[in-house]
Design a protein around this motif. Structure first.
Motif, PDB file in Angstrom:
ATOM      1  N   GLY A  10      55.684  70.631 -13.442  1.00 34.13           N
ATOM      2  CA  GLY A  10      55.614  69.307 -13.948  1.00 34.13           C
ATOM      3  C   GLY A  10      56.192  68.511 -12.902  1.00 34.13           C
ATOM      4  O   GLY A  10      56.170  68.468 -11.910  1.00 34.13           O
ATOM      5  N   CYS A  11      54.852  67.154 -12.892  1.00 36.69           N
ATOM      6  CA  CYS A  11      55.835  65.968 -12.129  1.00 36.69           C
ATOM      7  C   CYS A  11      55.286  64.881 -12.722  1.00 36.69           C
ATOM      8  O   CYS A  11      54.532  64.546 -13.971  1.00 36.69           O
ATOM      9  N   VAL A  12      56.053  63.978 -13.071  1.00 32.62           N
ATOM     10  CA  VAL A  12      56.804  62.796 -13.515  1.00 32.62           C
ATOM     11  C   VAL A  12      56.521  61.395 -11.978  1.00 32.62           C
ATOM     12  O   VAL A  12      57.162  60.124 -12.599  1.00 32.62           O
ATOM     13  N   LEU A  13      56.350  61.661 -11.564  1.00 33.57           N
ATOM     14  CA  LEU A  13      56.300  60.742 -10.299  1.00 33.57           C
ATOM     15  C   LEU A  13      55.078  59.717 -10.779  1.00 33.57           C
ATOM     16  O   LEU A  13      56.066  58.870 -10.115  1.00 33.57           O
ATOM     17  N   CYS A  14      54.580  60.196 -12.000  1.00 29.66           N
ATOM     18  CA  CYS A  14      53.848  58.404 -11.781  1.00 29.66           C
ATOM     19  C   CYS A  14      54.037  57.891 -13.160  1.00 29.66           C
ATOM     20  O   CYS A  14      53.251  56.741 -13.729  1.00 29.66           O
ATOM     21  N   GLN A  15      55.796  58.042 -13.782  1.00 26.35           N
ATOM     22  CA  GLN A  15      55.793  57.532 -14.922  1.00 26.35           C
ATOM     23  C   GLN A  15      56.217  56.055 -14.348  1.00 26.35           C
ATOM     24  O   GLN A  15      56.125  55.292 -15.098  1.00 26.35           O
TER      25      GLN A  15
ATOM     26  N   GLU B  62      53.105  64.165   1.872  1.00 20.13           N
ATOM     27  CA  GLU B  62      52.200  63.620   1.996  1.00 20.13           C
ATOM     28  C   GLU B  62      52.287  62.769   0.384  1.00 20.13           C
ATOM     29  O   GLU B  62      52.435  61.355   0.670  1.00 20.13           O
ATOM     30  N   ARG B  63      52.223  64.081  -0.928  1.00 16.07           N
ATOM     31  CA  ARG B  63      52.478  63.374  -1.766  1.00 16.07           C
ATOM     32  C   ARG B  63      53.732  61.896  -2.291  1.00 16.07           C
ATOM     33  O   ARG B  63      53.863  61.296  -2.934  1.00 16.07           O
ATOM     34  N   ARG B  64      55.335  62.147  -0.840  1.00 15.12           N
ATOM     35  CA  ARG B  64      56.418  61.610  -1.176  1.00 15.12           C
ATOM     36  C   ARG B  64      55.546  60.360  -0.687  1.00 15.12           C
ATOM     37  O   ARG B  64      56.567  59.156  -0.704  1.00 15.12           O
TER      38      ARG B  64
ATOM     39  N   SER C 231      46.579  60.955 -18.853  1.00 13.83           N
ATOM     40  CA  SER C 231      46.447  60.316 -18.267  1.00 13.83           C
ATOM     41  C   SER C 231      47.020  59.080 -17.152  1.00 13.83           C
ATOM     42  O   SER C 231      47.622  58.307 -18.187  1.00 13.83           O
ATOM     43  N   CYS C 232      47.312  58.870 -16.602  1.00 11.59           N
ATOM     44  CA  CYS C 232      48.728  58.731 -15.677  1.00 11.59           C
ATOM     45  C   CYS C 232      47.610  57.367 -15.583  1.00 11.59           C
ATOM     46  O   CYS C 232      47.259  56.431 -16.153  1.00 11.59           O
ATOM     47  N   GLY C 233      47.941  56.814 -14.083  1.00 11.20           N
ATOM     48  CA  GLY C 233      47.214  55.971 -13.880  1.00 11.20           C
ATOM     49  C   GLY C 233      46.320  56.095 -12.046  1.00 11.20           C
ATOM     50  O   GLY C 233      45.284  55.369 -11.382  1.00 11.20           O
ATOM     51  N   CYS C 234      46.422  56.995 -11.171  1.00  8.90           N
ATOM     52  CA  CYS C 234      45.738  57.927 -10.282  1.00  8.90           C
ATOM     53  C   CYS C 234      44.780  59.347 -10.206  1.00  8.90           C
ATOM     54  O   CYS C 234      45.133  59.291  -9.555  1.00  8.90           O
ATOM     55  N   PHE C 235      44.309  59.263 -11.424  1.00  9.89           N
ATOM     56  CA  PHE C 235      43.757  60.668 -11.716  1.00  9.89           C
ATOM     57  C   PHE C 235      42.507  59.688 -11.113  1.00  9.89           C
ATOM     58  O   PHE C 235      42.321  59.175 -11.115  1.00  9.89           O
TER      59      PHE C 235
ATOM     60  N   TYR D  68      44.869  71.875 -11.690  1.00  9.55           N
ATOM     61  CA  TYR D  68      45.166  70.891 -10.591  1.00  9.55           C
ATOM     62  C   TYR D  68      46.132  69.534 -10.882  1.00  9.55           C
ATOM     63  O   TYR D  68      45.207  69.168 -11.869  1.00  9.55           O
ATOM     64  N   SER D  69      46.828  69.106 -10.702  1.00  9.51           N
ATOM     65  CA  SER D  69      47.139  67.626 -10.305  1.00  9.51           C
ATOM     66  C   SER D  69      46.107  66.864 -10.988  1.00  9.51           C
ATOM     67  O   SER D  69      45.170  66.679 -10.330  1.00  9.51           O
ATOM     68  N   ASN D  70      46.450  64.940 -11.820  1.00  5.85           N
ATOM     69  CA  ASN D  70      46.303  64.566 -11.770  1.00  5.85           C
ATOM     70  C   ASN D  70      45.636  63.822 -10.820  1.00  5.85           C
ATOM     71  O   ASN D  70      43.941  63.807 -10.414  1.00  5.85           O
ATOM     72  N   CYS D  71      46.112  64.143  -9.735  1.00  6.27           N
ATOM     73  CA  CYS D  71      45.583  62.659  -8.899  1.00  6.27           C
ATOM     74  C   CYS D  71      44.746  63.565  -7.968  1.00  6.27           C
ATOM     75  O   CYS D  71      44.216  63.123  -6.045  1.00  6.27           O
ATOM     76  N   GLY D  72      45.238  64.883  -7.492  1.00 11.98           N
ATOM     77  CA  GLY D  72      44.021  65.773  -7.059  1.00 11.98           C
ATOM     78  C   GLY D  72      45.107  66.086  -5.572  1.00 11.98           C
ATOM     79  O   GLY D  72      44.851  66.794  -4.380  1.00 11.98           O
ATOM     80  N   ALA D  73      46.809  66.185  -5.808  1.00 15.57           N
ATOM     81  CA  ALA D  73      47.323  66.225  -3.979  1.00 15.57           C
ATOM     82  C   ALA D  73      48.454  66.921  -4.402  1.00 15.57           C
ATOM     83  O   ALA D  73      48.837  67.193  -3.476  1.00 15.57           O
ATOM     84  N   ILE D  74      48.296  67.738  -5.726  1.00 18.45           N
ATOM     85  CA  ILE D  74      49.701  68.279  -5.577  1.00 18.45           C
ATOM     86  C   ILE D  74      49.403  70.031  -5.749  1.00 18.45           C
ATOM     87  O   ILE D  74      48.365  69.475  -7.932  1.00 18.45           O
ATOM     88  N   SER D  75      48.914  70.897  -5.610  1.00 22.02           N
ATOM     89  CA  SER D  75      48.445  72.424  -6.066  1.00 22.02           C
ATOM     90  C   SER D  75      49.352  72.840  -7.214  1.00 22.02           C
ATOM     91  O   SER D  75      50.526  72.651  -6.558  1.00 22.02           O
TER      92      SER D  75
ATOM     93  N   SER E 209      55.823  57.286 -20.034  1.00 26.45           N
ATOM     94  CA  SER E 209      55.269  58.559 -21.252  1.00 26.45           C
ATOM     95  C   SER E 209      54.193  59.628 -19.979  1.00 26.45           C
ATOM     96  O   SER E 209      53.931  60.489 -20.583  1.00 26.45           O
ATOM     97  N   HIS E 210      54.120  59.981 -19.049  1.00 30.68           N
ATOM     98  CA  HIS E 210      53.458  60.572 -18.091  1.00 30.68           C
ATOM     99  C   HIS E 210      54.202  62.040 -17.608  1.00 30.68           C
ATOM    100  O   HIS E 210      54.347  61.129 -17.226  1.00 30.68           O
ATOM    101  N   VAL E 211      53.879  62.816 -18.098  1.00 32.40           N
ATOM    102  CA  VAL E 211      53.972  64.023 -17.538  1.00 32.40           C
ATOM    103  C   VAL E 211      53.191  64.942 -17.318  1.00 32.40           C
ATOM    104  O   VAL E 211      52.410  65.574 -17.706  1.00 32.40           O
ATOM    105  N   CYS E 212      52.583  65.108 -15.329  1.00 29.15           N
ATOM    106  CA  CYS E 212      51.201  66.063 -15.521  1.00 29.15           C
ATOM    107  C   CYS E 212      52.241  67.317 -15.520  1.00 29.15           C
ATOM    108  O   CYS E 212      53.160  67.881 -14.817  1.00 29.15           O
ATOM    109  N   VAL E 213      50.831  68.250 -15.630  1.00 28.97           N
ATOM    110  CA  VAL E 213      51.029  70.120 -16.290  1.00 28.97           C
ATOM    111  C   VAL E 213      50.374  70.376 -15.246  1.00 28.97           C
ATOM    112  O   VAL E 213      49.884  70.904 -15.118  1.00 28.97           O
ATOM    113  N   ILE E 214      50.978  71.371 -14.629  1.00 34.06           N
ATOM    114  CA  ILE E 214      50.073  71.584 -12.927  1.00 34.06           C
ATOM    115  C   ILE E 214      50.593  72.669 -13.358  1.00 34.06           C
ATOM    116  O   ILE E 214      51.719  73.448 -12.921  1.00 34.06           O
ATOM    117  N   THR E 215      49.530  74.026 -13.316  1.00 34.95           N
ATOM    118  CA  THR E 215      48.586  75.380 -13.775  1.00 34.95           C
ATOM    119  C   THR E 215      48.428  75.568 -12.295  1.00 34.95           C
ATOM    120  O   THR E 215      47.612  75.020 -11.644  1.00 34.95           O
TER     121      THR E 215
HETATM  122  S1  SF4 Z   1      49.473  62.213 -10.719  1.00 38.46           S
HETATM  123 FE1  SF4 Z   1      50.479  63.789  -9.455  1.00 38.46          FE
HETATM  124  S2  SF4 Z   1      51.390  62.198  -8.237  1.00 38.46           S
HETATM  125 FE2  SF4 Z   1      51.334  61.486 -10.454  1.00 38.46          FE
HETATM  126  S3  SF4 Z   1      52.402  62.531 -11.789  1.00 38.46           S
HETATM  127 FE3  SF4 Z   1      51.093  63.798 -11.831  1.00 38.46          FE
HETATM  128  S4  SF4 Z   1      50.667  64.905  -9.955  1.00 38.46           S
HETATM  129 FE4  SF4 Z   1      52.589  63.511 -10.096  1.00 38.46          FE
END
Ligand code: SF4
Length: 468
Positions: free
Chosen positions: A193-198, A92-94, A282-286, A213-220, A203-209
Motif C-alpha cells: 500500500g502507499c499513502v504518499l498522496c494523502q 525516484e518516487r521520493r 483515485s488520488c490526484g496524480c493518476f 501498478y500504482s495509480n501514478c505509474g511510478a511504483i510496481s 482518504s487515498h490508499v494505493c493498493v499495489i499488486t
Molecule cells: S499514486 Fe503513487 S505516490 Fe501516490 S499513493 Fe499511489 S503509489 Fe503512492
C-alpha cells in the motif's frame, strides 16, 4: 539547529499539499505546456558518485523569466554498498514527497509527467537557485534512506540536453516496468500500500499488486516490496492479502482491512479489477482515467497529457476532477498506463472488450497488450469526435460492446407490454447514468447502468415550485 538552516525558506511536512496558483507562481518547471521533462534515479557504484554535489546544466531559477514555463530534468544518482538498481523506482518516487516539503514549492506527478511551480513569495525570500532545492533533496535522501551512502543531484534546464536525455529516461522506465511484468496476483501473499498522496487526497490508499501498478505509474509491486523493506515506517507498507472474497472483482479481506485503517475508516471496501461499485480510490496524480460512457456501455480512457476533449466532450482535467481526491466514484477509475498492460485491467468489466475510445498516443503505447481482435475496433480522436460518431464507428467495426446493446434491446423488448402503442415504442431515454441515486421515502436507491425512458417529461423551474 535545523537541518535546513541554510535554505532560505522553511522545509517540513506541513507544506505538503500546498497548491501554487498560476497568478502566484514565479516559474513553472515541466507541466502541460512542456513536452520533454523527467525525473530519474540511477544507482551507481560508490566511486562514481560525489556525495552532496549539485550540478545545474542550463539556466538557473534566477535566470528565468517570471511567469514562464521551462523544461526540466532531475537526475538523482545514488550509491551505497547494499543499494541495488531495484531501488531506483523507490528513490525516484521520493523526489515527489521531498520537494513538496519545501515552503512555496509544488511538485505534481512523476517520471515524464512532472509539473512543478515555485511561488513568488518563496522566490522573494531567496529561493532562487536549484542549488537550494538540490540541498533539500540531498539532506532528506541521506536522513530518510540511510541505505544511500552517497547522492549527487543534477538539474537540467538546457532544452537541448533535456531533449537528448528524455528518450534515454523513457527507455529506462520501460525496462523497469517490463521487469515487473509476469508475476500474478494469485502468486504472492502480500500486496503493498502507499499513502504518499494523502497530502493531496486524504482518504487515498494505493493498493499495489503484481497486476495492478500504482495509480501514478511510478511504483510496481517490486518497488513496493523494496520500499517497505528499506523504510518500514515510510509511506509504503505491506498488506497481507488475506482471504480472496471475490476473484472476479478482485476483493481481498486484507486489502479491505488495510484500506479501512489507512483511510481512517473513509473507505472500507475495494474491488481491484473494476470501475464499478467499489473501485480503487483515485488520488490526484493518476496517469490516466477510465470513464464510463453509458450511451455506448463502454469505457473511454484519457491520459494526463492529452490536450483536447475526449469523445464525450470533456477534457482530462474535468474527468480527473470528477474522481480525484481519494474518492471512489462509480464508473470512474484513476490508474496508470502500465495497468493497461495487465491481464487484470478492468477484468471484471470485460477488460479491453469494454474499451471504446482512447487517445491515439496511448493506443500506440499499449497496442501490443490489446487483444488483436479488438485493437482496430477502439476509436481514437482521429476516428470520432462525439458520441454519435462513436456509435456509428463501433457498429461498423462490430465492437464487442454491440453484444451488450443487443442484449439490452432484447431485454427492453421482453419487458415491453404486449399492447405497447406506436407512441410508446418511440420513447427515447431521457437520462442515462452509470450510477443514479434517487431519494425516496427516506431511502437512497442507486440504479446501476441506468437508462430512464419517459412518455412525457415535465420541466418546471424551482422558482415556480416555490410559488405553488
Ligand atoms: S499514486 Fe503513487 S505516490 Fe501516490 S499513493 Fe499511489 S503509489 Fe503512492
Amino acid at each position: 539547529m535545523s537541518m535546513f538552516e541554510d535554505i532560505p525558506v522553511d522545509v517540513g511536512v506541513i507544506y505538503e499539499g500546498e497548491r501554487i496558483r498560476r497568478k502566484d507562481m514565479q516559474v513553472e518547471l515541466g507541466g502541460p505546456s512542456i513536452k520533454e521533462k523527467f525525473e530519474w534515479a540511477k544507482v551507481k557504484p560508490l566511486d562514481q558518485v560525489e556525495d552532496g554535489k549539485v550540478t545545474i546544466i542550463g539556466p538557473d531559477i534566477k535566470d528565468m523569466t517570471e511567469g514562464q514555463a521551462y523544461p526540466l530534468g532531475i537526475l538523482v544518482e545514488a550509491a551505497g554498498s547494499t543499494l541495488e538498481p531495484a531501488l531506483e523506482g523507490v528513490i525516484e518516487r521520493r523526489i515527489h514527497g521531498y520537494l513538496n516539503f519545501i515552503e512555496g514549492f509544488m511538485h505534481l506527478n512523476q517520471r515524464y509527467d512532472i509539473w512543478m511551480r515555485l511561488g513568488k513569495k518563496a522566490f522573494q525570500k531567496g529561493l532562487n537557485s536549484f542549488e537550494y532545492i538540490g540541498k533539500v533533496l540531498y539532506k532528506l535522501f541521506k536522513s530518510e534512506l540511510p541505505i544511500i551512502e552517497k547522492v549527487q543531484i543534477t538539474f537540467i534546464t538546457d532544452p537541448a540536453k533535456v531533449k537528448e536525455m528524455y528518450p534515454v529516461a523513457l527507455e529506462d522506465y520501460e525496462a523497469r516496468d517490463a521487469k515487473a511484468r509476469g508475476l500474478k496476483d494469485e502468486e504472492v501473499d502480500k500486496f503493498y500500500g502507499c499513502v504518499l498522496c494523502q497530502s493531496f487526497a486524504p482518504s487515498h490508499v494505493c493498493v499495489i499488486t503484481p497486476q495492478r501498478y500504482s495509480n501514478c505509474g511510478a511504483i510496481s509491486w517490486f518497488d513496493g516490496r523494496a520500499s517497505a523493506q528499506i523504510d518500514p515506517k515510510g509511506p509504503v507498507f505491506a498488506i497481507e492479502r488475506g482471504e480472496l472474497l471475490n476473484a472476479e472483482k478482485g476483493e481481498f479481506s486484507g486489502v479491505n482491512e488495510a484500506v479501512k485503517k489507512r483511510s481512517l475508516g473513509d473507505v472500507d471496501r475495494v474491488w481491484l479489477y473494476t470501475a464499478f461499485d467499489h473501485p480503487h480510490t483515485s488520488c490526484g496524480c493518476f496517469e490516466a482515467v477510465a470513464f464510463y460512457i453509458p450511451e455506448v456501455e463502454g469505457f473511454g480512457v484519457v491520459n494526463r497529457s492529452f490536450k483536447g476533449v475526449t469523445v464525450n466532450g470533456l477534457a482530462f482535467s474535468t474527468l480527473a476532477d470528477s474522481t480525484a481526491g481519494g474518492r471512489q466514484v462509480d464508473g470512474f477509475h484513476g490508474m496508470s498506463i502500465e495497468y493497461m498492460r495487465s491481464k487484470k485491467f478492468l477484468a471484471a468489466d470485460d477488460g479491453w472488450n469494454r474499451v471504446v475510445w482512447l487517445p491515439k498516443e496511448v493506443k500506440e503505447r499499449v497496442k501490443d497488450f490489446i487483444p488483436a481482435d479488438v485493437v482496430d475496433k477502439i476509436a481514437t480522436e482521429e476516428d470520432v469526435q462525439n458520441i454519435d460518431e462513436l456509435k456509428t464507428f463501433l457498429k461498423e467495426k462490430k465492437h464487442p460492446v454491440l453484444a451488450r446493446w443487443e442484449a439490452e434491446a432484447a431485454a427492453v423488448e421482453a419487458a415491453a407490454p404486449a399492447e405497447a402503442t406506436a407512441e410508446e415504442g418511440a420513447m427515447i431515454p431521457v437520462a442515462t447514468a452509470a450510477s443514479l441515486p434517487i431519494m425516496a421515502a427516506g431511502f437512497k436507491i442507486i440504479l446501476k447502468d441506468a437508462k430512464i425512458y419517459a412518455k412525457k417529461v415535465i420541466i418546471r423551474s424551482m422558482k415556480d415550485e416555490k410559488k405553488t
